[in-house]
Design a protein around this motif. Structure first.
Motif, PDB file in Angstrom:
ATOM      1  N   TYR A 476      20.751  18.081  -8.393  1.00 15.45           N
ATOM      2  CA  TYR A 476      21.413  19.631  -8.942  1.00 15.45           C
ATOM      3  C   TYR A 476      22.936  19.362  -9.285  1.00 15.45           C
ATOM      4  O   TYR A 476      23.432  20.422  -9.599  1.00 15.45           O
ATOM      5  CB  TYR A 476      21.340  20.491  -7.767  1.00 15.45           C
ATOM      6  CG  TYR A 476      19.803  20.414  -7.161  1.00 15.45           C
ATOM      7  CD1 TYR A 476      19.131  20.651  -7.963  1.00 15.45           C
ATOM      8  CD2 TYR A 476      19.712  20.373  -5.639  1.00 15.45           C
ATOM      9  CE1 TYR A 476      17.682  20.583  -7.186  1.00 15.45           C
ATOM     10  CE2 TYR A 476      18.511  20.620  -5.068  1.00 15.45           C
ATOM     11  CZ  TYR A 476      17.335  20.863  -5.816  1.00 15.45           C
ATOM     12  OH  TYR A 476      16.037  20.913  -5.447  1.00 15.45           O
ATOM     13  N   ASP A 477      23.489  18.308  -9.350  1.00 17.22           N
ATOM     14  CA  ASP A 477      24.966  18.085  -9.881  1.00 17.22           C
ATOM     15  C   ASP A 477      25.136  18.855 -11.331  1.00 17.22           C
ATOM     16  O   ASP A 477      26.362  19.009 -11.251  1.00 17.22           O
ATOM     17  CB  ASP A 477      25.293  16.740  -9.624  1.00 17.22           C
ATOM     18  CG  ASP A 477      24.697  15.521 -10.569  1.00 17.22           C
ATOM     19  OD1 ASP A 477      24.984  15.256 -11.683  1.00 17.22           O
ATOM     20  OD2 ASP A 477      23.591  15.052  -9.968  1.00 17.22           O
ATOM     21  N   GLU A 478      24.016  18.757 -12.060  1.00 19.00           N
ATOM     22  CA  GLU A 478      24.738  19.287 -13.365  1.00 19.00           C
ATOM     23  C   GLU A 478      24.085  20.468 -13.841  1.00 19.00           C
ATOM     24  O   GLU A 478      24.060  21.081 -14.823  1.00 19.00           O
ATOM     25  CB  GLU A 478      24.169  18.204 -14.445  1.00 19.00           C
ATOM     26  CG  GLU A 478      25.178  17.002 -14.461  1.00 19.00           C
ATOM     27  CD  GLU A 478      25.033  16.232 -15.848  1.00 19.00           C
ATOM     28  OE1 GLU A 478      24.528  16.760 -17.004  1.00 19.00           O
ATOM     29  OE2 GLU A 478      25.378  15.087 -15.689  1.00 19.00           O
ATOM     30  N   ILE A 479      23.309  21.346 -12.877  1.00 25.97           N
ATOM     31  CA  ILE A 479      22.805  22.711 -13.269  1.00 25.97           C
ATOM     32  C   ILE A 479      23.833  23.618 -13.364  1.00 25.97           C
ATOM     33  O   ILE A 479      24.855  23.628 -12.963  1.00 25.97           O
ATOM     34  CB  ILE A 479      21.872  23.180 -12.057  1.00 25.97           C
ATOM     35  CG1 ILE A 479      22.714  23.383 -10.742  1.00 25.97           C
ATOM     36  CG2 ILE A 479      20.653  22.261 -11.759  1.00 25.97           C
ATOM     37  CD1 ILE A 479      22.015  24.083  -9.506  1.00 25.97           C
ATOM     38  N   GLU A 480      23.170  24.375 -14.164  1.00 28.59           N
ATOM     39  CA  GLU A 480      24.029  25.799 -14.645  1.00 28.59           C
ATOM     40  C   GLU A 480      23.197  26.851 -14.644  1.00 28.59           C
ATOM     41  O   GLU A 480      21.941  26.688 -15.053  1.00 28.59           O
ATOM     42  CB  GLU A 480      24.857  25.330 -16.013  1.00 28.59           C
ATOM     43  CG  GLU A 480      25.736  24.330 -16.033  1.00 28.59           C
ATOM     44  CD  GLU A 480      26.894  24.337 -15.422  1.00 28.59           C
ATOM     45  OE1 GLU A 480      27.332  25.707 -15.095  1.00 28.59           O
ATOM     46  OE2 GLU A 480      27.807  23.516 -15.263  1.00 28.59           O
ATOM     47  N   PHE A 481      23.937  28.256 -14.840  1.00 32.98           N
ATOM     48  CA  PHE A 481      23.042  29.276 -15.023  1.00 32.98           C
ATOM     49  C   PHE A 481      22.854  29.310 -16.563  1.00 32.98           C
ATOM     50  O   PHE A 481      23.393  28.860 -17.387  1.00 32.98           O
ATOM     51  CB  PHE A 481      23.853  30.394 -14.732  1.00 32.98           C
ATOM     52  CG  PHE A 481      23.981  30.818 -13.217  1.00 32.98           C
ATOM     53  CD1 PHE A 481      22.980  31.154 -12.589  1.00 32.98           C
ATOM     54  CD2 PHE A 481      25.275  30.669 -12.805  1.00 32.98           C
ATOM     55  CE1 PHE A 481      23.077  31.298 -11.322  1.00 32.98           C
ATOM     56  CE2 PHE A 481      25.516  31.069 -11.321  1.00 32.98           C
ATOM     57  CZ  PHE A 481      24.330  31.371 -10.724  1.00 32.98           C
ATOM     58  N   MET A 485      24.910  29.204 -20.988  1.00 30.42           N
ATOM     59  CA  MET A 485      24.672  28.086 -22.047  1.00 30.42           C
ATOM     60  C   MET A 485      24.663  28.753 -23.365  1.00 30.42           C
ATOM     61  O   MET A 485      24.325  29.747 -23.539  1.00 30.42           O
ATOM     62  CB  MET A 485      23.509  27.368 -21.693  1.00 30.42           C
ATOM     63  CG  MET A 485      23.389  26.673 -20.215  1.00 30.42           C
ATOM     64  SD  MET A 485      24.841  25.843 -19.664  1.00 30.42           S
ATOM     65  CE  MET A 485      24.761  24.356 -20.678  1.00 30.42           C
ATOM     66  N   ASN A 486      25.018  27.699 -24.365  1.00 30.53           N
ATOM     67  CA  ASN A 486      24.902  28.260 -25.745  1.00 30.53           C
ATOM     68  C   ASN A 486      23.836  27.386 -26.830  1.00 30.53           C
ATOM     69  O   ASN A 486      24.226  26.240 -26.896  1.00 30.53           O
ATOM     70  CB  ASN A 486      26.234  28.196 -26.517  1.00 30.53           C
ATOM     71  CG  ASN A 486      26.158  28.678 -27.732  1.00 30.53           C
ATOM     72  OD1 ASN A 486      25.637  29.665 -28.079  1.00 30.53           O
ATOM     73  ND2 ASN A 486      27.232  28.013 -28.570  1.00 30.53           N
ATOM     74  N   PHE A 487      22.882  27.759 -26.740  1.00 36.67           N
ATOM     75  CA  PHE A 487      21.831  27.041 -27.432  1.00 36.67           C
ATOM     76  C   PHE A 487      21.885  27.357 -29.114  1.00 36.67           C
ATOM     77  O   PHE A 487      21.932  28.385 -29.561  1.00 36.67           O
ATOM     78  CB  PHE A 487      20.401  27.553 -26.958  1.00 36.67           C
ATOM     79  CG  PHE A 487      20.081  27.183 -25.460  1.00 36.67           C
ATOM     80  CD1 PHE A 487      19.693  26.041 -25.149  1.00 36.67           C
ATOM     81  CD2 PHE A 487      20.393  28.256 -24.632  1.00 36.67           C
ATOM     82  CE1 PHE A 487      19.434  25.542 -23.957  1.00 36.67           C
ATOM     83  CE2 PHE A 487      20.099  27.982 -23.498  1.00 36.67           C
ATOM     84  CZ  PHE A 487      19.814  26.754 -22.902  1.00 36.67           C
ATOM     85  N   ARG A 488      21.808  25.989 -29.534  1.00 30.39           N
ATOM     86  CA  ARG A 488      22.301  26.008 -31.143  1.00 30.39           C
ATOM     87  C   ARG A 488      21.255  25.341 -31.847  1.00 30.39           C
ATOM     88  O   ARG A 488      20.971  24.158 -31.225  1.00 30.39           O
ATOM     89  CB  ARG A 488      23.662  25.634 -31.390  1.00 30.39           C
ATOM     90  CG  ARG A 488      24.758  26.547 -30.733  1.00 30.39           C
ATOM     91  CD  ARG A 488      26.291  25.581 -30.977  1.00 30.39           C
ATOM     92  NE  ARG A 488      26.401  25.198 -32.443  1.00 30.39           N
ATOM     93  CZ  ARG A 488      27.457  24.648 -32.896  1.00 30.39           C
ATOM     94  NH1 ARG A 488      28.157  24.110 -31.790  1.00 30.39           N
ATOM     95  NH2 ARG A 488      27.477  24.194 -33.877  1.00 30.39           N
ATOM     96  N   TRP A 489      20.995  25.717 -33.173  1.00 29.59           N
ATOM     97  CA  TRP A 489      20.607  24.956 -34.122  1.00 29.59           C
ATOM     98  C   TRP A 489      21.553  23.811 -34.564  1.00 29.59           C
ATOM     99  O   TRP A 489      22.713  24.121 -34.789  1.00 29.59           O
ATOM    100  CB  TRP A 489      19.911  25.389 -35.167  1.00 29.59           C
ATOM    101  CG  TRP A 489      18.819  26.101 -35.073  1.00 29.59           C
ATOM    102  CD1 TRP A 489      18.525  27.830 -34.751  1.00 29.59           C
ATOM    103  CD2 TRP A 489      17.337  25.893 -34.875  1.00 29.59           C
ATOM    104  NE1 TRP A 489      17.318  27.897 -34.405  1.00 29.59           N
ATOM    105  CE2 TRP A 489      16.535  26.999 -34.648  1.00 29.59           C
ATOM    106  CE3 TRP A 489      16.691  24.546 -35.170  1.00 29.59           C
ATOM    107  CZ2 TRP A 489      15.242  26.905 -34.497  1.00 29.59           C
ATOM    108  CZ3 TRP A 489      15.412  24.435 -35.197  1.00 29.59           C
ATOM    109  CH2 TRP A 489      14.578  25.546 -34.712  1.00 29.59           C
ATOM    110  N   ALA A 509      31.278  22.768 -28.510  1.00 35.51           N
ATOM    111  CA  ALA A 509      31.803  23.218 -27.259  1.00 35.51           C
ATOM    112  C   ALA A 509      31.234  22.738 -25.864  1.00 35.51           C
ATOM    113  O   ALA A 509      30.343  22.369 -25.836  1.00 35.51           O
ATOM    114  CB  ALA A 509      31.757  24.922 -27.216  1.00 35.51           C
ATOM    115  N   LYS A 510      32.067  22.797 -24.955  1.00 38.87           N
ATOM    116  CA  LYS A 510      31.678  22.522 -23.526  1.00 38.87           C
ATOM    117  C   LYS A 510      29.852  22.685 -23.312  1.00 38.87           C
ATOM    118  O   LYS A 510      29.153  21.994 -22.858  1.00 38.87           O
ATOM    119  CB  LYS A 510      32.346  22.798 -22.559  1.00 38.87           C
ATOM    120  CG  LYS A 510      32.081  22.410 -21.093  1.00 38.87           C
ATOM    121  CD  LYS A 510      33.019  22.907 -19.954  1.00 38.87           C
ATOM    122  CE  LYS A 510      32.319  22.448 -18.801  1.00 38.87           C
ATOM    123  NZ  LYS A 510      33.325  23.047 -17.449  1.00 38.87           N
TER     124      LYS A 510
END
Length: 575
Positions: A476-481, A485-489, A509-510
């Motif tokens: 779980y150390d890298e989970i995020e809501f 997140m920003n999903f990109r092509w 970006a991060k």
């Protein structure tokens, strides 16, 4: 002086427990209303409030006690007297086991640096030390003399959800048909056959579950009836007889039920007879008393230590960059400790890792994230720890270790159900087994996404395979809501410099994520990778991820079915 002070402290702890349990019951009692009104978001918020209750009440009680005890806060003789007086105080309670656990929590948080103590805490007691009160009010009884049609009709009539049925008669006939096909083809009903259904309804997500059992063929045959409330009304979704599916419904990877339990030990005793694969601590977890589930787990752990002699060793699998994991081979649990230092590229702090685990504990796990218990000052017998593990712990988690002559005291750790790491499972399973688990792997990621969780590190080593061959996420150390997140092509290269650039030529970006890149690292096993890529093509499409985000932002709630959709009485389009 001590006697008066003891009585004062006992009263305050008991008062704190009363406040907790009354609030717990009140929040639980809202579940039928939210189901009736189909207010799923309010239901989720209510569930979260209930999860926070225990810790908040322990903290409030501790603050009061510290103000009164002052320099007596670490007085062992006083606390022995307090425990004795408290034990007398709660003797007549029907939820005595929960009151004992609350006392344990309060003293652990109040007494400076206290490890588990038999003298000062309720360590060896258990749920079955409570009187099992008469059970005639616990369930409805349906004698076989009524006949199957009447029994089913009466069960349906006894549970009024306050909403019109979509197709009541059809539901009754679905249930009758299922019983005939699964039970009456194998067993003959006699005058001794009887059916019992718990009066308490189990609510979770968008479903309400009836839990029952039928005495037939000389044994109890358990069953579960899930109800749904759709736009067209209430309907029975299926009838579950499969013990593995029942076990999964009460799984460590699912959120806790909302169920009214006036005498918790009675509900647990009934469930234990129905879902015999589950241990007592797992059942307490399942009905929302996870802190007492933690107590029962620890008792089971102590009993197991006394019956066995194998050593604690490092857990199988690739060593984590954030956690050191060890296990006892004869016990189906892993112990996880946050390392003192993280190797690059990990850059988080120990506190941030703990916050991630806290996030998971308060979130809907949708059958895809493992539940954990968090312990402080956890004691292990030193002579049961393999020397190689001692060395590993000193090298990675030394700040969390305290050695005595015969014990290792670990200042902070998590316990979690042991699973076979997916990467190890894929190394040795057949092609058909591999196809199943890689489908499960993708399903786990997508179902987590629909619950607004983005796993972050989706390497197969961070997923485990259960006994039922379900794939569960456990790192779980890298989970995020997902909504953060920003999903990109990926931008298309326009010249040779961009095509052959050694690093991305576009800005990142991060929280940018490029799902097209998932193909490169998801599933390394060559013979099954094409199947995975074809089966889960949507995983690599940013538009699909953005569509899930949009649904979450508009308030849509995923219902994670704890049984195969093929079992449902009706196809999705009919409800």
């Amino acid at each position: 002086m001590n006697a008066e002070l003891s009585k004062t402290i006992v009263h305050l702890i008991h008062q704190g427990f009363e406040s907790y349990i009354n609030s717990f019951k009140e929040l639980t009692s809202h579940a039928p209303h939210f189901f009736k009104s189909r207010d799923w978001n309010a239901s989720q918020q209510n569930h979260r409030r209930r999860l926070l209750l225990y810790k908040d009440q322990v903290y409030a009680t501790r603050l009061i006690l510290e103000g009164i005890l002052k320099d007596q806060v670490g007085n062992i003789m006083l606390w022995k007297e307090i425990k004795s007086d408290y034990n007398w105080e709660i003797t007549e309670r029907k939820d005595k086991e929960l009151a004992e656990t609350f006392f344990n929590s309060v003293i652990r948080k109040t007494f400076p640096g206290l490890a588990i103590s038999d003298e000062l805490m309720f360590v060896r007691e258990g749920y079955d030390t409570c009187d099992i009160h008469p059970q005639e009010h616990l369930f409805y009884n349906y004698p076989s003399q009524w006949g199957l049609q009447k029994i089913i009709r009466k069960i349906v009539a006894d549970f009024d959800f306050g909403v019109p049925y979509m197709e009541k008669e059809k539901d009754i006939q679905y249930l009758v048909k299922a019983v005939r096909e699964v039970i009456l083809t194998r067993f003959q009903a006699t005058s001794e056959t009887t059916t019992q259904v718990l009066k308490s309804v189990f609510y979770r997500n968008k479903a309400a579950y009836l839990i029952g059992r039928t005495r037939i063929g000389g044994k109890w045959m358990p069953f579960i009836i899930p109800y749904m409330n759709g736009p067209k009304g209430i309907y029975v979704d299926t009838l579950i007889f499969d013990p593995n599916i029942m076990s999964g419904l009460f799984s460590f990877s699912r959120s806790y039920f909302m169920v009214e339990a006036e005498i918790p030990s009675q509900i647990i005793a009934f469930l234990n007879s129905v879902i015999s694969q589950k241990l007592i601590h797992e059942l307490y977890n399942a009905i929302g008393f996870n802190k007492h589930g933690k107590t029962e787990f620890y008792r089971d752990f102590l009993n197991h230590l006394e019956r066995t002699s194998d050593p604690f060793i490092q857990a199988e699998g690739i060593k984590g960059m954030v956690m050191t994991v060890f296990t006892l081979p004869s016990y189906n649990i892993v112990f996880k400790m946050i390392k003192d230092h993280f190797e690059p590229p990990k850059s988080m702090t120990r506190l941030e890792v703990r916050q991630k685990y806290k996030l998971v504990s308060l979130h809907d796990r949708v059958g895809r994230m493992a539940d954990t218990h968090e312990f402080e000052f956890f004691r292990l017998p030193l002579d049961r720890i393999h020397p190689e593990l001692v060395t590993e712990l000193k090298n990675t988690c030394n700040s969390l270790l305290e050695f005595t002559q015969d014990e290792l005291i670990i200042k902070h750790l998590y316990t979690e159900r042991r699973m076979v790491p997916l990467n190890i499972y894929l190394d040795s399973c057949t092609l058909e087994e591999a196809k199943h688990v890689v489908e499960e792997y993708g399903n786990a990621i997508l179902q987590l996404a629909q619950a607004n969780i983005f796993p972050g590190d989706m390497m197969v080593k961070n997923f485990g395979v259960t006994r039922q061959k379900r794939v569960i996420f456990y790192d779980y150390d890298e989970i995020e809501f997902l909504t953060d997140m920003n999903f990109r092509w990926k931008p298309k290269a326009e010249n040779y410099e961009q095509i052959y650039a050694s690093a991305p030529w576009y800005d990142i970006a991060k929280n940018d994520v490029f799902p097209e890149d998932f193909r490169r690292f998801m599933i390394g096993r060559a013979d099954v990778k094409p199947h995975f890529l074809a089966f889960h093509e949507k995983l690599f499409n940013p538009d699909h991820w953005n569509q899930i985000q949009e649904k979450i932002r508009t308030g849509e709630l995923l219902h994670a079915f704890p049984y195969p959709k093929s079992m449902r009485f009706r196809p999705e389009e009919e409800v």
